[in-house]
Design a protein around this motif. Structure first.
Motif, PDB file in Angstrom:
ATOM      1  N   LEU A  35      31.454 -33.525-136.008  1.00  0.00           N
ATOM      2  CA  LEU A  35      31.425 -33.868-137.431  1.00  0.00           C
ATOM      3  C   LEU A  35      30.528 -35.065-137.709  1.00  0.00           C
ATOM      4  O   LEU A  35      30.446 -35.987-136.891  1.00  0.00           O
ATOM      5  N   THR A  40      35.272 -35.068-144.322  1.00  0.00           N
ATOM      6  CA  THR A  40      35.756 -33.833-143.690  1.00  0.00           C
ATOM      7  C   THR A  40      36.788 -34.163-142.629  1.00  0.00           C
ATOM      8  O   THR A  40      37.846 -33.526-142.553  1.00  0.00           O
ATOM      9  N   ARG A  43      40.017 -35.169-144.257  1.00  0.00           N
ATOM     10  CA  ARG A  43      40.622 -34.000-144.900  1.00  0.00           C
ATOM     11  C   ARG A  43      41.324 -33.138-143.846  1.00  0.00           C
ATOM     12  O   ARG A  43      42.443 -32.676-144.042  1.00  0.00           O
ATOM     13  N   TRP A  44      40.670 -32.940-142.696  1.00  0.00           N
ATOM     14  CA  TRP A  44      41.274 -32.160-141.609  1.00  0.00           C
ATOM     15  C   TRP A  44      42.496 -32.871-141.042  1.00  0.00           C
ATOM     16  O   TRP A  44      43.477 -32.237-140.693  1.00  0.00           O
TER      17      TRP A  44
END
Length: 125
Positions: A35, A40, A43-44
């Motif tokens: 990543l 992101t 969020r994960w």
């Protein structure tokens, strides 16, 4: 056909548990997951039941295999979890740690470390 949806949540939860045991920083975790966007990542982390890209699942699969092999080879939990950060004189690592190799950002380096661990289990490395 491989079901990314069915494997994503369990894979991410396992990854975050290993990351905690290995004391990985956010940056190290992001690199291992492939990543670049912190948004992101968080969020994960907040919702691991997301659907992951196949590349990310492949990365996590290698990390799970490395973790499993370490648990079998080094039954002491602390020794197994600490091994990834210890300098290693094996030519594959060139005096650096397995984690240093894995943090190159290339999925191939995760594969190479996983192969090394599998060979250790088989007793021929």
């Amino acid at each position: 056909m491989f079901d990314c949806k069915g494997h994503s949540g369990p894979a991410l939860r396992a990854f975050f548990r290993i990351a905690m045991l290995w004391r990985l920083s956010v940056e190290e975790q992001m690199t291992l997951l492939g990543l670049t966007a912190r948004s992101t990542f968080f969020r994960w982390k907040k919702n691991p039941d997301t659907i992951l890209p196949k590349d990310t699942l492949e990365r996590i699969s290698y990390i799970l295999g490395i973790y499993r092999a370490l648990q079998l080879l080094l039954p002491d939990q602390q020794a197994a979890d600490g091994w990834v950060r210890r300098p290693n004189t094996v030519p594959l690592f060139g005096g650096r740690s397995a984690l240093d190799r894995m943090l190159s950002g290339q999925v191939a380096d995760l594969y190479v470390v996983r192969q090394y661990m599998d060979a250790q289990q088989d007793g021929w490395a």
